[in-house]
Design a protein around this motif. Sequence first.
Motif, mmCIF file in Angstrom:
data_model
loop_
_atom_site.group_PDB
_atom_site.id
_atom_site.type_symbol
_atom_site.label_atom_id
_atom_site.label_comp_id
_atom_site.label_asym_id
_atom_site.label_seq_id
_atom_site.Cartn_x
_atom_site.Cartn_y
_atom_site.Cartn_z
ATOM 1 N N VAL A 58 87.660 -70.996 -37.643
ATOM 2 C CA VAL A 58 87.854 -70.923 -36.178
ATOM 3 C C VAL A 58 86.229 -71.537 -36.847
ATOM 4 O O VAL A 58 85.956 -69.890 -37.104
ATOM 5 C CB VAL A 58 88.550 -70.205 -35.936
ATOM 6 C CG1 VAL A 58 88.411 -69.864 -34.245
ATOM 7 C CG2 VAL A 58 90.416 -70.320 -35.949
ATOM 8 N N GLU B 79 83.475 -69.259 -30.315
ATOM 9 C CA GLU B 79 84.210 -67.615 -29.680
ATOM 10 C C GLU B 79 85.754 -68.164 -29.420
ATOM 11 O O GLU B 79 85.727 -68.939 -28.221
ATOM 12 C CB GLU B 79 83.645 -67.029 -28.949
ATOM 13 C CG GLU B 79 82.191 -66.136 -29.316
ATOM 14 C CD GLU B 79 82.568 -65.532 -30.604
ATOM 15 O OE1 GLU B 79 83.725 -64.427 -30.072
ATOM 16 O OE2 GLU B 79 81.758 -65.063 -31.445
ATOM 17 N N LEU B 80 87.066 -67.709 -29.946
ATOM 18 C CA LEU B 80 88.272 -68.477 -29.126
ATOM 19 C C LEU B 80 88.937 -67.440 -29.033
ATOM 20 O O LEU B 80 90.020 -67.567 -30.188
ATOM 21 C CB LEU B 80 88.568 -70.004 -30.013
ATOM 22 C CG LEU B 80 87.650 -71.176 -30.165
ATOM 23 C CD1 LEU B 80 88.199 -72.156 -31.263
ATOM 24 C CD2 LEU B 80 87.957 -71.503 -28.641
ATOM 25 N N GLN C 145 91.580 -67.059 -27.642
ATOM 26 C CA GLN C 145 92.445 -67.410 -26.748
ATOM 27 C C GLN C 145 93.162 -67.577 -27.716
ATOM 28 O O GLN C 145 94.462 -67.453 -28.129
ATOM 29 C CB GLN C 145 91.930 -67.969 -26.601
ATOM 30 C CG GLN C 145 92.145 -69.256 -26.161
ATOM 31 C CD GLN C 145 90.703 -69.953 -26.058
ATOM 32 O OE1 GLN C 145 90.102 -68.227 -26.159
ATOM 33 N NE2 GLN C 145 90.064 -71.246 -26.381
ATOM 34 N N LEU C 146 93.085 -67.924 -29.594
ATOM 35 C CA LEU C 146 94.015 -68.177 -30.331
ATOM 36 C C LEU C 146 94.636 -67.285 -31.245
ATOM 37 O O LEU C 146 93.549 -65.939 -31.261
ATOM 38 C CB LEU C 146 93.018 -69.281 -30.754
ATOM 39 C CG LEU C 146 91.835 -69.928 -30.711
ATOM 40 C CD1 LEU C 146 91.775 -70.770 -32.150
ATOM 41 C CD2 LEU C 146 93.354 -71.154 -30.535
ATOM 42 N N GLN D 299 92.579 -66.897 -36.019
ATOM 43 C CA GLN D 299 91.419 -66.485 -35.372
ATOM 44 C C GLN D 299 91.034 -66.984 -37.591
ATOM 45 O O GLN D 299 89.949 -67.248 -37.790
ATOM 46 C CB GLN D 299 90.407 -65.326 -36.042
ATOM 47 C CG GLN D 299 90.768 -64.955 -34.697
ATOM 48 C CD GLN D 299 89.743 -66.152 -33.458
ATOM 49 O OE1 GLN D 299 89.377 -66.470 -33.612
ATOM 50 N NE2 GLN D 299 90.870 -66.038 -32.562
ATOM 51 N N ILE E 210 95.950 -72.585 -28.133
ATOM 52 C CA ILE E 210 95.281 -73.846 -27.745
ATOM 53 C C ILE E 210 96.218 -73.997 -26.397
ATOM 54 O O ILE E 210 97.607 -74.475 -26.540
ATOM 55 C CB ILE E 210 95.834 -75.253 -28.512
ATOM 56 C CG1 ILE E 210 94.851 -75.023 -29.728
ATOM 57 C CG2 ILE E 210 95.449 -76.234 -27.379
ATOM 58 C CD1 ILE E 210 95.301 -76.029 -30.883
ATOM 59 N N LEU F 171 87.313 -77.196 -28.591
ATOM 60 C CA LEU F 171 88.340 -76.644 -27.899
ATOM 61 C C LEU F 171 86.720 -76.177 -27.025
ATOM 62 O O LEU F 171 85.898 -76.312 -28.169
ATOM 63 C CB LEU F 171 88.756 -75.578 -28.493
ATOM 64 C CG LEU F 171 89.766 -75.283 -28.749
ATOM 65 C CD1 LEU F 171 90.802 -74.667 -29.883
ATOM 66 C CD2 LEU F 171 91.095 -76.694 -27.998
ATOM 67 N N GLY G 226 84.083 -73.957 -26.205
ATOM 68 C CA GLY G 226 83.745 -72.815 -27.041
ATOM 69 C C GLY G 226 83.584 -72.596 -28.225
ATOM 70 O O GLY G 226 83.469 -72.041 -29.291
ATOM 71 N N SER H 113 86.050 -74.589 -32.608
ATOM 72 C CA SER H 113 86.716 -75.751 -32.758
ATOM 73 C C SER H 113 87.500 -75.228 -34.009
ATOM 74 O O SER H 113 86.645 -73.922 -34.250
ATOM 75 C CB SER H 113 85.553 -77.061 -33.802
ATOM 76 O OG SER H 113 85.273 -76.044 -34.324
#
Length: 219
Positions: free
Chosen positions: A56, A59-60, A62-63, A66, A173, A197, A199, A201
Motif C-alpha cells: 500500500v 494514506e489509505l 479505509q483499507l 495495509q 475498496i 485510489l 490518496g 495505490s
Amino acid sequence: MSARRALVGPLVALVTLVSACTSTPSPASLPDAKEVLTRSADAMAGVKSTHFAIKVDGELPQLGVQGADGDLNAAGDAKGKAKTNQFGQLLEVDFVLAKGDLYIKGPTGGFQKLPAVLKGQVYDPTAILNPDRGVSKVLRSVRDPKTESSEGGTTVVSGTVPKDVAASLVPGIATDVASRFTMDKDSLRLKTARFELTGGSVEVTLSELDKAVEVTPPA
C-alpha cells in the motif's frame, strides 16, 4: 556533388529508421485486451499455489489490509505476515490459516487460535486464488479494457474494476477503481495488479506460482 549533399541522404534514412524503431505500437498491433484478460483469468483459475505480496502506497486508512506477504495454496491454507487496521490502530501479525482454522501472533506471545468466522477481520488471503472471488474474478470483471503494451516478456492491460469485485481482493475498496494488470506475455499468468485510489495505490504481486506450499497448524 558536394560532401554536404552526399551526407544528407544517409542521415535522413537513419533518422527515419530510428523513428520507426522507437515509435509506439499502434493499437491494431497489440493483442485484444478483452481476450487477454479472459485467457489470463482462465490461466489463473488453474494455479494451485503462489507467493503473494500486497503493498500500500499513500494514506489509505479505509483499507482493511495495509500490507501483507506470504504463501497460500488453492486448498485454502496460507501463512505469512499482515498489517491490518483494527479499531483505528495498525496491527502487525503473523498468521497461519490451516484446515479452516486461523492462528495469529502479535508482537508478543505465541500463536492464538481464533474462530474461523473472524479470519476476515484480520485478512483472508485465500480469496486470491478463489476463482469466484480472487484474481480470476477480477480479470473477468474489468470494464473498458485497453492493452497498453506487449513487449519485454510482459503484456499490460488497464481498465476499471467494479468496487465489489475489487473489495473481495483488497478489503476496504469502496469505489470502482482504475486498475493496471501486468501478465507474463507467453502464459498470461498474472504478475501484478495495481489499483489506483484517491490518496494512494495498492499493488498485489504474485510469484512462485505452483511452487509447493505446505501449511501446518502452529505447535
